[in-house]
Design an enzyme around this catalytic site. Structure first.
Site, short mmCIF file in Angstrom:
data_model
loop_
_atom_site.label_atom_id
_atom_site.label_comp_id
_atom_site.label_asym_id
_atom_site.label_seq_id
_atom_site.Cartn_x
_atom_site.Cartn_y
_atom_site.Cartn_z
N HIS A 51 -8.42 1.41 -3.99
CA HIS A 51 -9.39 1.11 -2.93
C HIS A 51 -10.07 2.42 -2.57
O HIS A 51 -9.47 3.29 -1.96
CB HIS A 51 -8.58 0.51 -1.75
N ASP A 99 -6.88 -6.64 3.62
CA ASP A 99 -6.21 -5.34 3.77
C ASP A 99 -6.27 -4.88 5.22
O ASP A 99 -7.35 -4.70 5.78
CB ASP A 99 -6.94 -4.34 2.87
N MET A 112 -9.07 8.18 0.04
CA MET A 112 -9.94 8.50 1.19
C MET A 112 -10.45 9.92 1.04
O MET A 112 -9.70 10.82 0.66
CB MET A 112 -9.16 8.38 2.50
N ASP A 149 -4.74 3.82 -1.74
CA ASP A 149 -5.84 4.10 -0.81
C ASP A 149 -6.38 5.50 -1.04
O ASP A 149 -5.72 6.49 -0.74
CB ASP A 149 -5.34 3.95 0.63
N MET A 173 -12.29 4.58 -0.55
CA MET A 173 -12.97 4.76 0.74
C MET A 173 -13.67 6.11 0.67
O MET A 173 -13.25 7.10 1.28
CB MET A 173 -11.94 4.70 1.88
N MET A 192 -11.63 -6.06 4.79
CA MET A 192 -10.84 -5.21 5.68
C MET A 192 -10.55 -5.97 6.97
O MET A 192 -11.46 -6.52 7.60
CB MET A 192 -11.59 -3.92 6.02
N SER A 223 0.83 -1.20 0.00
CA SER A 223 0.00 0.00 0.00
C SER A 223 0.86 1.25 0.00
O SER A 223 1.63 1.50 0.93
CB SER A 223 -0.91 0.01 1.23
N HIS A 257 -1.13 -1.04 -4.34
CA HIS A 257 -2.42 -0.71 -3.72
C HIS A 257 -2.47 0.80 -3.44
O HIS A 257 -1.54 1.36 -2.87
CB HIS A 257 -2.56 -1.50 -2.42
C1 DX5 Z 1 -6.48 1.29 5.60
C2 DX5 Z 1 -5.98 1.05 4.19
C3 DX5 Z 1 -4.89 0.07 4.10
C4 DX5 Z 1 -3.64 0.47 4.82
C5 DX5 Z 1 -2.86 -0.77 5.14
O1 DX5 Z 1 -7.61 2.07 5.54
O2 DX5 Z 1 -7.04 0.57 3.39
O3 DX5 Z 1 -4.61 -0.25 2.75
O4 DX5 Z 1 -2.84 1.34 4.10
O5 DX5 Z 1 -1.77 -0.43 5.93
P1 DX5 Z 1 -1.13 -1.46 6.97
O6 DX5 Z 1 -0.69 -2.65 6.20
O7 DX5 Z 1 -0.02 -0.68 7.59
O8 DX5 Z 1 -2.23 -1.83 7.95
ZN ZN Z 2 -6.56 -0.21 1.35
#
Ligand code: DX5
Ligand code: ZN
Length: 226
Positions: free
Chosen positions: A71, A180, A42, A40, A73, A142, A13, A38
């Site tokens: 991903h 994840d 948000m 993220d 969010m 998750m 990620s 990956h």
């Molecule tokens: C959390 C994200 C993850 C996060 C994972 O909301 O969706 O992808 O970056 O990070 P680690 O592996 O450090 O938990």
């Molecule tokens: Zn993620």
């Protein structure tokens, strides 16, 4: 019919990467043997954090040939999901909890040419997907509450992986299972054994003392779980 990809995939990620050097971080991933990046996304509404958006995904696309796993969010994912494919995402996943019209949004992702995924928060049951099997290409489970990297793994997700694995075998319809949050050396083999195909790892890769060795270690744990 093959229900699982030939070998498990590691998707580091970029949330835990150095944002001032994203191009170099992508080159590092390519050299490390990780197969997917990956991303993220948000929005500060679905989750209490704001990260990156479409212009950054466009820039990442120019910088790597690795598949980009976005991903989302975000609330109202239908508004943006196809745009992420157009920006260069290969896989786009949307949260079950964020969308009352999952079927429509998944179709929009596929129509734009992407692989469509549904994400389930830790509290959302796997059963909520039984009437959608065939309409998605992967499920992202998750194993932390989304919003931040570096949180502790919630072990109950293992049972959800097993149930999803049983569901795809029962239906004979292939889809990937991705996990994840809080993934690392301690749980990678067990997750693959339970039926996961792709593991996301943020801190376990980018905050490791030796990130290249961390990727190699995770890949070998994952191979041992098969
Ligand atoms: C959390 C994200 C993850 C996060 C994972 O909301 O969706 O992808 O970056 O990070 P680690 O592996 O450090 O938990
Ligand atoms: Zn993620």
């Amino acid at each position: 019919m093959t229900l699982r990809p030939p070998s498990p995939l590691l998707a580091p990620s970029l949330l835990s990467a150095d944002f001032t050097r994203l191009g170099e971080e992508l080159r590092f991933l390519e050299d490390s043997g990780a197969q997917v990046a990956h991303v993220d996304v948000m929005d500060g509404r679905f989750v209490p954090n704001i990260t990156i958006g479409l212009p950054v995904v466009e820039a990442l696309r120019k910088a790597t040939a690795l598949p980009l796993d976005c991903h989302l969010m975000i609330v109202e994912p239908l508004r943006y999901a196809a745009d992420f494919v157009k920006a260069g995402a290969d896989w786009v996943s949307i949260h079950q909890e964020a969308d009352p019209h999952l079927h429509r949004t998944l179709a929009a992702i596929r129509q734009a040419g992407g692989k469509a995924g549904v994400v389930l928060n830790p509290a959302t049951p796997v059963d909520t997907l039984v009437d959608l099997v065939g309409d998605f290409d992967f499920v992202l489970l998750m194993s932390v509450n989304p919003g931040f990297g570096g949180q502790s793994f919630i072990p109950r997700v293992l049972d959800k992986v097993r149930r999803l694995n049983a569901l795809r075998a029962e239906r004979g319809i292939p889809f990937f299972i991705e996990v994840d949050g809080g993934v690392g050396m301690k749980n990678a083999a067990e997750l693959i054994r339970a039926g996961a195909d792709c593991l996301v790892a943020g801190n376990a890769v980018f905050k490791a003392e030796n990130p290249k060795a961390a990727v190699a270690g995770l890949l070998s744990e994952m191979a041992a779980g098969r």
